[in-house]
Design a protein around this motif. Structure first.
Motif, PDB file in Angstrom:
ATOM      1  N   ARG A 293     -15.492 -22.886 -32.139  1.00  0.00           N
ATOM      2  CA  ARG A 293     -16.381 -22.120 -33.011  1.00  0.00           C
ATOM      3  C   ARG A 293     -17.854 -22.346 -32.672  1.00  0.00           C
ATOM      4  O   ARG A 293     -18.681 -21.457 -32.863  1.00  0.00           O
ATOM      5  N   LEU A 294     -18.151 -23.582 -32.160  1.00  0.00           N
ATOM      6  CA  LEU A 294     -19.548 -23.864 -31.807  1.00  0.00           C
ATOM      7  C   LEU A 294     -20.030 -22.940 -30.686  1.00  0.00           C
ATOM      8  O   LEU A 294     -21.202 -22.527 -30.682  1.00  0.00           O
ATOM      9  N   ARG A 295     -19.130 -22.701 -29.720  1.00  0.00           N
ATOM     10  CA  ARG A 295     -19.513 -21.826 -28.608  1.00  0.00           C
ATOM     11  C   ARG A 295     -19.660 -20.377 -29.070  1.00  0.00           C
ATOM     12  O   ARG A 295     -20.377 -19.601 -28.474  1.00  0.00           O
ATOM     13  N   ARG A 296     -18.919 -19.996 -30.098  1.00  0.00           N
ATOM     14  CA  ARG A 296     -18.961 -18.616 -30.584  1.00  0.00           C
ATOM     15  C   ARG A 296     -20.019 -18.405 -31.650  1.00  0.00           C
ATOM     16  O   ARG A 296     -20.575 -17.322 -31.800  1.00  0.00           O
ATOM     17  N   ARG A 297     -20.241 -19.439 -32.455  1.00  0.00           N
ATOM     18  CA  ARG A 297     -21.161 -19.232 -33.586  1.00  0.00           C
ATOM     19  C   ARG A 297     -22.145 -20.387 -33.661  1.00  0.00           C
ATOM     20  O   ARG A 297     -21.987 -21.319 -34.435  1.00  0.00           O
ATOM     21  N   THR A 298     -23.107 -20.394 -32.865  1.00  0.00           N
ATOM     22  CA  THR A 298     -24.108 -21.461 -32.868  1.00  0.00           C
ATOM     23  C   THR A 298     -24.917 -21.480 -34.160  1.00  0.00           C
ATOM     24  O   THR A 298     -25.416 -22.537 -34.575  1.00  0.00           O
ATOM     25  N   LEU A 299     -25.010 -20.320 -34.818  1.00  0.00           N
ATOM     26  CA  LEU A 299     -25.785 -20.257 -36.059  1.00  0.00           C
ATOM     27  C   LEU A 299     -25.111 -21.037 -37.203  1.00  0.00           C
ATOM     28  O   LEU A 299     -25.772 -21.442 -38.159  1.00  0.00           O
ATOM     29  N   ALA A 300     -23.749 -21.256 -37.084  1.00  0.00           N
ATOM     30  CA  ALA A 300     -23.035 -21.957 -38.168  1.00  0.00           C
ATOM     31  C   ALA A 300     -22.845 -23.442 -37.862  1.00  0.00           C
ATOM     32  O   ALA A 300     -22.018 -24.119 -38.471  1.00  0.00           O
ATOM     33  N   LEU A 301     -23.619 -24.003 -36.909  1.00  0.00           N
ATOM     34  CA  LEU A 301     -23.435 -25.391 -36.470  1.00  0.00           C
ATOM     35  C   LEU A 301     -23.630 -26.400 -37.604  1.00  0.00           C
ATOM     36  O   LEU A 301     -22.816 -27.309 -37.786  1.00  0.00           O
ATOM     37  N   ASP A 302     -24.681 -26.260 -38.363  1.00  0.00           N
ATOM     38  CA  ASP A 302     -24.963 -27.251 -39.414  1.00  0.00           C
ATOM     39  C   ASP A 302     -23.851 -27.305 -40.457  1.00  0.00           C
ATOM     40  O   ASP A 302     -23.441 -28.390 -40.902  1.00  0.00           O
ATOM     41  N   GLN A 303     -23.368 -26.136 -40.845  1.00  0.00           N
ATOM     42  CA  GLN A 303     -22.304 -26.094 -41.856  1.00  0.00           C
ATOM     43  C   GLN A 303     -21.012 -26.728 -41.346  1.00  0.00           C
ATOM     44  O   GLN A 303     -20.357 -27.493 -42.059  1.00  0.00           O
ATOM     45  N   GLU A 304     -20.638 -26.433 -40.122  1.00  0.00           N
ATOM     46  CA  GLU A 304     -19.406 -26.988 -39.559  1.00  0.00           C
ATOM     47  C   GLU A 304     -19.509 -28.500 -39.368  1.00  0.00           C
ATOM     48  O   GLU A 304     -18.549 -29.245 -39.614  1.00  0.00           O
ATOM     49  N   LEU A 305     -20.668 -28.980 -38.908  1.00  0.00           N
ATOM     50  CA  LEU A 305     -20.850 -30.427 -38.719  1.00  0.00           C
ATOM     51  C   LEU A 305     -20.778 -31.176 -40.058  1.00  0.00           C
ATOM     52  O   LEU A 305     -20.206 -32.268 -40.147  1.00  0.00           O
ATOM     53  N   ALA A 306     -21.358 -30.581 -41.099  1.00  0.00           N
ATOM     54  CA  ALA A 306     -21.307 -31.218 -42.414  1.00  0.00           C
ATOM     55  C   ALA A 306     -19.868 -31.333 -42.907  1.00  0.00           C
ATOM     56  O   ALA A 306     -19.457 -32.362 -43.466  1.00  0.00           O
ATOM     57  N   HIS A 307     -19.097 -30.278 -42.686  1.00  0.00           N
ATOM     58  CA  HIS A 307     -17.692 -30.315 -43.097  1.00  0.00           C
ATOM     59  C   HIS A 307     -16.926 -31.384 -42.318  1.00  0.00           C
ATOM     60  O   HIS A 307     -16.096 -32.113 -42.881  1.00  0.00           O
ATOM     61  N   ARG A 308     -17.190 -31.492 -41.026  1.00  0.00           N
ATOM     62  CA  ARG A 308     -16.517 -32.508 -40.209  1.00  0.00           C
ATOM     63  C   ARG A 308     -16.863 -33.912 -40.681  1.00  0.00           C
ATOM     64  O   ARG A 308     -16.004 -34.790 -40.724  1.00  0.00           O
ATOM     65  N   HIS A 309     -18.110 -34.133 -41.044  1.00  0.00           N
ATOM     66  CA  HIS A 309     -18.525 -35.449 -41.533  1.00  0.00           C
ATOM     67  C   HIS A 309     -17.787 -35.816 -42.820  1.00  0.00           C
ATOM     68  O   HIS A 309     -17.412 -36.981 -43.025  1.00  0.00           O
ATOM     69  N   ARG A 310     -17.581 -34.825 -43.686  1.00  0.00           N
ATOM     70  CA  ARG A 310     -16.843 -35.104 -44.918  1.00  0.00           C
ATOM     71  C   ARG A 310     -15.395 -35.508 -44.621  1.00  0.00           C
ATOM     72  O   ARG A 310     -14.859 -36.428 -45.239  1.00  0.00           O
ATOM     73  N   VAL A 311     -14.765 -34.785 -43.688  1.00  0.00           N
ATOM     74  CA  VAL A 311     -13.381 -35.128 -43.328  1.00  0.00           C
ATOM     75  C   VAL A 311     -13.309 -36.532 -42.741  1.00  0.00           C
ATOM     76  O   VAL A 311     -12.421 -37.326 -43.088  1.00  0.00           O
ATOM     77  N   GLU A 312     -14.247 -36.874 -41.857  1.00  0.00           N
ATOM     78  CA  GLU A 312     -14.247 -38.204 -41.255  1.00  0.00           C
ATOM     79  C   GLU A 312     -14.490 -39.288 -42.306  1.00  0.00           C
ATOM     80  O   GLU A 312     -13.927 -40.390 -42.221  1.00  0.00           O
ATOM     81  N   ALA A 313     -15.301 -38.998 -43.282  1.00  0.00           N
ATOM     82  CA  ALA A 313     -15.559 -39.978 -44.339  1.00  0.00           C
ATOM     83  C   ALA A 313     -14.297 -40.239 -45.155  1.00  0.00           C
ATOM     84  O   ALA A 313     -14.002 -41.379 -45.533  1.00  0.00           O
ATOM     85  N   GLU A 314     -13.543 -39.171 -45.451  1.00  0.00           N
ATOM     86  CA  GLU A 314     -12.300 -39.338 -46.193  1.00  0.00           C
ATOM     87  C   GLU A 314     -11.287 -40.154 -45.391  1.00  0.00           C
ATOM     88  O   GLU A 314     -10.590 -41.009 -45.940  1.00  0.00           O
ATOM     89  N   ILE A 315     -11.202 -39.868 -44.092  1.00  0.00           N
ATOM     90  CA  ILE A 315     -10.281 -40.639 -43.238  1.00  0.00           C
ATOM     91  C   ILE A 315     -10.698 -42.105 -43.192  1.00  0.00           C
ATOM     92  O   ILE A 315      -9.872 -43.021 -43.258  1.00  0.00           O
TER      93      ILE A 315
END
Length: 672
Positions: A293-315
């Motif tokens: 998705r990063l390669r396709r939608r660079t404009l949505a990078l901040d939102q996707e990274l924030a979501h990934r950080h939340r998942v990693e925090a839960e793990i």
């Protein structure tokens, strides 16, 4: 299941269920007349370790500590069991029969009653359902429905503070957890030990705060008994300085006494591992998805990274909780690879597995390398009982990967000894049945001997005249090489000796049959202590014949109410212990019976090797023995002590190393 029982134990330490057994109020008049000699300790818990009852005997940390304090202040401790609310009411009443109770007090809130130094610490947390916000301060409870147990130390603490939440009073912490589980309250403030027991029963409940209230167990009493509390405090400080207090804490709260059901633990670890693996795989897939998705939608990078950080925090949080669970398990859990490298462990005892002194119970040496190879090659679990010096261990090895295993190591010395004691009891029971049968078989020929000797004695009287007449006709006639008169005298004496010996055999057989045959006695009877001594000596003749036995029995014999067979069993145990104390030398045993105005006493003394202070202190503990290598079970004095207590008596031991020992059995005398 064991883990659940462990949590149940921790719950019962501080706030037991209110449904306690009824306890008699006791003889209040007696308490008022003997207030200088007795201290009444009120207890309410029925579960270890603070105060509990096992086989009708009160025990526990508070009880043993107060009994030790009673010894130091020269007062006898009487245990009286009531409900928690009854004890709180009694301790505020100067005329109550209760002198002292143990409760939890907040550390920063004083009580109006006389209070001892702290004897054990605890704290309280806030508990909510999963998904609810954390409680970081009392302000977070505003407008929430909060369950509070009445009369608990949480209740005492809150009585001095303004409350901005809706308070819901409950009788038990468990009631509060039920209301929370059913969404009838929002928060439960509970003592931590109780919550640790209840949370496995309510899996959707979690601890949502740090410690909100700190408390400590104290002995408390009515302010009118301030002098008594001063004596208790002085004795408590003396026990802390001497180290005896630390020994009691280790005895009743040591982690070595906690047990975990390894099967349940294995399932729990396996389930958590599956959950962790699923979450990890999901995270990996989601990370790959994000990369595309990063390669396709660079404009949505901040939102996707924030979501990934939340998942990693839960793990990460789940991994931390998983690690905390493993670290909190009291048994040894270790993960090894094929090369015996330790990947993770919570147990220092894992070093035992590489010791040259570790063997299977058949004395075959244990090899960790061979065991790992067998488990990994066959992908099947291994379970074995091992011994190391004088300790026993239960080992389980389970494969968790192609080249990894989890090793569970649990000390089983106490269970092994209990099993040996049970087998010994079974053998003794079989021996008792066999002895009764043999005694019956001996009794028949003994009766024939007595009957025949009686016939011979009568015949000798009739033959005496014929012998005298025949001797006149034949002066040189002899009977068995003796003159007729001397021969008749010898025959008469021999008949008397045979009859006395047969009567003695009959008495011994009768005593043996009564001792070996199971009996049921609904009511105690009058027992003559002199007869108890005589029967015990007849049954231990084989042991005492090598030693000097002196009897100092008062006449008429002291009489008590009791079970004669049980009292004979106690005397047999004491006589056998005295014989063992001589270690093959000729010794002296003195047995006395005495009476006072109110008491009947049996005292047995010997001049054997005696006992040191440590041995004397533990002499009546079950399975404690200094003769383990000689076949001793450690049950003789323990069983004897229990029997004497059942007869409302006392057993007093006195011994000095190298000077011998004495045992006094003191009963209430029965008037003629």
């Amino acid at each position: 299941m064991r883990y659940l029982l462990l949590l149940t134990l921790l719950l019962s330490i501080t706030f037991p269920l209110a449904a306690l057994e009824p306890e008699a109020q006791g003889n209040t008049a007696l308490r008022h007349t003997q207030v200088d000699d007795y201290v009444v300790l009120g207890v309410h818990s029925t579960t270890a370790p603070l105060e509990w009852r096992n086989n009708g005997i009160d025990q526990g940390f508070n009880i043993e500590l107060m009994e030790r304090i009673g010894q130091l202040i020269d007062k006898k401790i009487i245990i009286r069991r009531k409900s928690f609310q009854q004890l709180l009411d009694d301790v505020h009443d100067p005329m109550s029969d209760i002198d002292v109770i143990a409760v939890v007090s907040p550390v920063n809130v004083g009580r109006q009653l006389s209070q001892s130094d702290p004897i054990y610490a605890t704290h309280a947390n806030a508990y909510t359902l999963h998904g609810h916000a954390l409680i970081t301060s009392w302000a977070d409870l505003k407008d929430k429905r909060v369950a509070i147990k009445r009369s608990s130390f949480v209740d005492v603490y809150l009585s001095g503070y303004p409350q901005q939440f809706q308070r819901v009073d409950v009788d038990l912490y468990e009631t509060g957890f039920q209301l929370l589980f059913n969404h009838q309250v929002d928060v439960v403030i509970a003592e931590s030990f109780v919550a640790r027991r209840l949370m496995p029963l309510y899996p959707y409940v979690r601890s949502s705060s740090d410690a909100l209230i700190y408390g400590a167990f104290n002995f408390i009493t009515n302010s009118s008994k301030a002098q008594l509390m001063g004596q208790i405090n002085d004795a408590l400080r003396q026990l802390k300085l001497s180290g005896e207090y630390d020994e009691l804490v280790n005895k009743w709260f040591g982690t070595g006494r906690e047990k975990v059901d390894l099967t349940s633990t294995e399932h729990m670890v396996f389930n958590i591992a599956i959950i962790t693996a699923i979450i990890s795989i999901s995270g990996m897939l989601y990370t790959g998805y994000i990369s595309i998705r990063l390669r396709r939608r660079t404009l949505a990078l901040d939102q996707e990274l924030a979501h990934r950080h939340r998942v990693e925090a839960e793990i990460s949080e789940l991994s931390t909780q998983f690690q905390s669970v493993l670290d909190g398990i009291p048994h040894g859990v270790t993960i090894l690879n094929k090369q015996q490298q330790r990947l993770w462990s919570n147990d220092n005892n894992i070093q035992l597995l590489t010791s040259d002194e570790l063997h299977y119970l058949d004395r075959q040496r244990f090899s960790l390398q061979v065991a790992l190879k067998k488990v990994l090659s066959g992908q099947q679990s291994l379970s074995a009982e091992l011994s190391h010096r004088q300790q026993f261990w239960h080992l389980q090895i389970h494969p968790i990967a192609q080249e990894q295993v989890v090793v569970l190591l649990e000390e089983s010395t106490e269970q092994h000894r209990l099993k040996q004691a049970n087998e010994e009891s079974s053998r003794l029971a079989s021996l008792g049945e066999l002895s009764a049968g043999i005694a019956h078989e001996i009794n028949n020929p003994t009766g024939l001997i007595i009957h025949a000797v009686a016939l011979f004695s009568s015949a000798l009287k009739d033959l005496a005249q014929a012998s005298h007449h025949y001797q006149k006709q034949n002066p040189f006639w002899q009977v068995a090489g003796l003159s007729p008169d001397l021969a008749m005298t010898e025959l008469h004496q021999s008949c008397q000796s045979i009859e006395e010996a047969a009567q003695r055999i009959s008495r011994i057989v009768h005593d043996l049959k009564r001792y070996a045959t199971p009996h049921h006695q609904d009511e105690q009877t009058r027992v003559a202590l002199n007869e108890v001594v005589h029967v015990a000596l007849r049954l231990t003749t084989n042991q005492t014949k090598l030693h000097r036995v002196r009897l100092k029995l008062t006449e008429p014999s002291p009489v008590v109410y009791g079970d004669p067979l049980q009292l004979q069993q106690v005397m047999i145990n004491l006589i056998q212990n005295a014989c063992h104390a001589f270690q093959g030398n000729v010794g002296q045993i003195v047995i006395e019976t005495q009476t006072t105005q109110t008491q009947a006493i049996i005292k047995l003394s010997d001049n054997g090797i005696g006992m040191d202070g440590v041995t004397l202190k533990r002499a009546t503990e079950p399975f404690f023995t200094s003769r383990r290598h000689e076949g001793g079970t450690g049950l003789g004095l323990s069983v004897s002590s229990r029997i004497i207590k059942q007869h409302n008596g006392q057993m007093q031991l006195d011994s000095s190393q190298g000077k011998g020992s004495s045992v006094s059995l003191i009963f209430e005398k029965v008037e003629e």
